[in-house]
Design a protein around this motif. Structure first.
Motif, mmCIF file in Angstrom:
data_model
loop_
_atom_site.group_PDB
_atom_site.id
_atom_site.type_symbol
_atom_site.label_atom_id
_atom_site.label_comp_id
_atom_site.label_asym_id
_atom_site.label_seq_id
_atom_site.Cartn_x
_atom_site.Cartn_y
_atom_site.Cartn_z
ATOM 1 N N ASN A 208 43.122 40.251 39.088
ATOM 2 C CA ASN A 208 44.116 40.713 38.130
ATOM 3 C C ASN A 208 43.608 40.460 36.714
ATOM 4 N N ILE A 209 43.331 41.517 35.974
ATOM 5 C CA ILE A 209 42.785 41.357 34.630
ATOM 6 C C ILE A 209 43.877 41.080 33.601
ATOM 7 N N SER A 210 45.161 41.060 34.031
ATOM 8 C CA SER A 210 46.275 40.717 33.140
ATOM 9 C C SER A 210 46.938 39.436 33.623
ATOM 10 N N GLY A 213 52.133 40.011 36.399
ATOM 11 C CA GLY A 213 52.077 40.695 37.680
ATOM 12 C C GLY A 213 50.969 40.152 38.556
ATOM 13 N N GLY A 214 50.790 40.784 39.702
ATOM 14 C CA GLY A 214 49.806 40.305 40.660
ATOM 15 C C GLY A 214 48.851 41.380 41.141
ATOM 16 N N GLU A 215 48.824 42.535 40.485
ATOM 17 C CA GLU A 215 47.961 43.631 40.921
ATOM 18 C C GLU A 215 46.498 43.304 40.668
ATOM 19 N N LYS A 216 45.658 43.566 41.656
ATOM 20 C CA LYS A 216 44.221 43.380 41.492
ATOM 21 C C LYS A 216 43.586 44.690 41.033
ATOM 22 N N ASP A 252 44.175 48.640 33.327
ATOM 23 C CA ASP A 252 45.479 48.170 32.868
ATOM 24 C C ASP A 252 45.659 48.552 31.411
ATOM 25 N N GLN A 253 46.920 48.670 30.990
ATOM 26 C CA GLN A 253 47.230 48.985 29.591
ATOM 27 C C GLN A 253 47.490 47.707 28.806
ATOM 28 N N GLN A 254 47.468 47.823 27.468
ATOM 29 C CA GLN A 254 47.775 46.701 26.593
ATOM 30 C C GLN A 254 49.160 46.884 25.977
ATOM 31 N N ALA A 261 47.146 42.585 28.293
ATOM 32 C CA ALA A 261 47.120 43.562 29.376
ATOM 33 C C ALA A 261 48.293 43.345 30.325
ATOM 34 N N TYR A 262 48.820 44.449 30.856
ATOM 35 C CA TYR A 262 49.888 44.357 31.849
ATOM 36 C C TYR A 262 49.605 45.352 32.970
#
Length: 639
Positions: A208-210, A213-216, A252-254, A261-262
């Motif tokens: 997860n780059i943000s 949340g927990g999305e990879k 991901d967006q900022q 990032a989110y």
């Protein structure tokens, strides 16, 4: 004693890395510089005869250190700053000597690989597989390589087949974050031909780059590469190359308020196709050499955004070149070589939001002189004239020299030259309703740069040190300005940007099987919007960077362990958010990586690598996480 040294090599925070400027082709064993031939102009030359700041990364070292992305190998090169946006496969920019990302030219098997829309190469797509060597030239290189070679050239050469042999290999690996990889290759040849073909597929579930949340965010990359050459006669050879890359990367967006990032379901797909066909001929007992080549590049990019919808663009580039070289070495202790060349280039760009396809053409004439005197002094110079169809014409020149000081184990090297970077298609014709509008009246960016260095060998080559000072400016810099009506457009600035610094590299090879290397770069890069105005520190360009490296070979050279530490100092970054200052400081960090390999027999080898051994938390781009501790292990078979 050997076990003690093996453990010490891991504790020394240090990759037996790529070969540093004017050093050696493999860090595990001394190599005479006479054995290394590079392309530092229109023609090739022995590394020790080049006056330019050069680094050679061999494919052997990339394989030994289990490097999976070229960008990670470049982190160890003096003067290189690498910024990856989030996970593997994310936008990865490389800035050389404090310059911009689109100021370095990337060549793959003789084909220019920089994209058309933004003018730079996204290193997120470049996996380090099937590479013979990477030649890196720092400094102004536009005279011989054209626009975008303002701060340097990264010339990637893939493996070719060896005539009279047939070899195949298979490699597979698994790792953390759901990473799997498989690669196959075959190469060989006969009496008058050779071939090489390889394919690789690497997938990672990512992380997860943000922080929300927990999305990879993962990445999938499939690459095919092939090349061949055939002797049509003892004097004439035809050769060809072809490369295909298909990848998908999660994005991901900022956030508009904090720039953090989110999680979103955004992704990008890229399809790259590069190829070339060439013909070379020698005559007059090899004194006259002629070369002709046609190359093509095609990039299709598709972006899915939950906020803005789908978009795509297509970019194409076609190049045709011809050059003739005449070498005269009849005079005692003197060699003179003259080369003349012509280049034609056509580029096209088709964005999804417009029905129009934009195009532009360039015609160029290039001349080069290369001289060698008394087996100790070498001189190289060139001049180039570009006639551009879509913006102002440009002329560039360059000169470099190297002097091997007699009986002193010392070599002096220096270069001086000018360079240009053309406006990108997006800067000229880009358009986003109510936000961004291109400027078709832009002029090319211009630069003057020079460097001077000394390479010194001690203890019969057991210690080699190279120190280089560089300085370069930038005029007519293209930057985006924001208007009172909340729109933006690119313009040529009146101010001058300046870059200067010092590059240091060293190799130690005193011990049986143990090799140490290190590098350090100090860079001062500032920009100026208006002449006489204030200066700002350039973003994502740390003042201090360095690396320490160690490798140890033992057990009859069947086993090898290595360790590396990459240091990146504090640096500025730019932020577009309402609740965060427009410029922030990112903290410095040191990342330690270790690994090793063992040859079970002549056919099978096992290997593994651990990245970010101490699970360091850091940022390369504001708002995006970086990988924590990751590891992979694999098996390779050669037959």
């Amino acid at each position: 004693m050997k076990k003690h040294l093996a453990g010490a090599s891991l504790l020394v925070i240090a990759l037996c890395p790529p070969v540093y400027a004017q050093e050696r082709a493999a860090a595990d064993a001394p190599t005479d510089l006479d054995e290394i031939v590079i392309t530092d102009g229109l023609t090739s030359v022995d590394l020790k005869k080049s006056g330019r700041a050069v680094t050679v990364i061999t494919g052997e070292q990339i394989e030994k250190n289990q490097v999976r992305y070229v960008a990670d190998a470049l982190r160890l090169v003096p003067g290189f700053a690498v910024s990856r946006t989030g996970s593997f496969g994310g936008l990865t920019q490389v800035r050389v000597r404090g310059a911009e990302g689109n100021h370095v030219l990337v060549m793959i098997d003789g084909v220019e690989a920089n994209n058309n829309d933004q003018g730079e190469f996204d290193f997120g797509s470049l996996i380090a597989d099937d590479i013979e060597r990477i030649e890196i030239l720092r400094g102004a290189q536009s005279t011989f390589w054209g626009a975008n070679a303002m701060s340097g050239v990264i010339n990637i050469i893939t493996k070719r087949g060896e005539r009279g042999t047939a070899t195949s290999s298979a490699r597979t690996e698994v790792g953390s974050d759901g990473t799997v990889m498989g690669a196959l290759s075959t190469r060989g040849g006969g009496e008058n031909y050779d071939y090489s073909l390889s394919g690789m597929l690497r997938r990672t579930g990512g992380f997860n780059i943000s922080d929300i949340g927990g999305e990879k965010d993962g990445d999938r990359n499939g690459t095919l590469n092939g090349r061949f050459s055939v002797d049509l006669s003892p004097e004439t050879t035809i050769d060809g190359t072809l490369r295909y890359v298909n990848r998908r990367s999660d994005l991901d967006q900022q956030d508009n308020d904090t720039a953090m990032a989110y999680d979103v379901g955004d992704y990008t797909k890229n399809r790259e196709l590069l190829g070339s066909i060439g013909l070379s001929n020698s005559a007059l007992d090899g004194a006259l050499t002629q070369k002709a080549r046609f190359s093509a590049y095609d990039l299709h990019r598709f972006d899915h955004s939950e906020a803005f919808g789908d978009s795509w663009n297509d970019g194409n580039r076609y190049n045709a070149t011809y050059q003739a070289s005449y070498r005269h070495d009849a005079l005692e202790n003197q060699v003179h070589q003259l080369t003349a060349g012509y280049e034609w280039q056509r580029e096209t760009f088709s964005p999804s939001h417009l029905t129009q396809t934009f195009s532009r053409n360039t015609h160029s004439l290039i001349g080069e002189y290369r001289g060698e005197f008394f087996e100790q002094f070498c001189l190289n110079g060139g001049i180039r004239q570009d006639w551009n169809g879509a913006f102002a014409d440009a002329a560039t020149w360059t000169v470099s020299a190297a002097w091997q000081v007699p009986q002193a184990d010392t070599r002096l090297h220096a270069s001086l030259g000018t360079a240009v970077t053309n406006p990108t298609f997006y800067e000229q014709f880009g358009y986003f309703p109510g936000t961004f509008k291109g400027n078709p009246n832009l002029k090319p960016e211009e630069s003057l740069g020079w460097d001077i260095g000394v390479e010194k060998s001690f203890f019969d080559g057991g210690l080699i040190v190279d120190v280089t000072y560089f300085r370069q400016n930038l005029e007519n810099e293209i930057a985006t300005v924001f208007n009172p009506d909340f729109t933006s457009t690119p313009v040529n600035r009146d101010g001058e940007s300046r870059r200067q610094g010092v590059e240091v590299s060293a190799t130690v090879d005193f011990f049986n099987g143990l090799t140490l290397t290190g590098a350090y770069t100090y860079t001062q890069a500032t920009e100026q919007a208006e002449a006489g105005g204030p200066r700002l520190e350039e973003v994502r360009r740390p003042r201090h960077m360095g690396s320490l490296n160690a490798a140890y070979v033992f057990h009859d050279e069947r086993a090898r362990v290595f360790a590396e530490a990459v240091f990146n100092g504090r640096m500025k970054d730019v932020v577009f958010a309402t609740l965060v200052p427009p410029r922030v400081t990112l903290g410095g960090y040191t990342v330690v990586n270790v690994g090793g390999s063992f040859k079970v027999n002549d056919t099978v080898e096992v290997f593994g690598r651990i990245d970010n051994l101490f699970d360091r938390d850091y940022q390369e781009v504001y708002g995006f996480n970086t990988p924590g501790l990751t590891a992979f292990a694999g098996l390779k078979a050669t037959f």
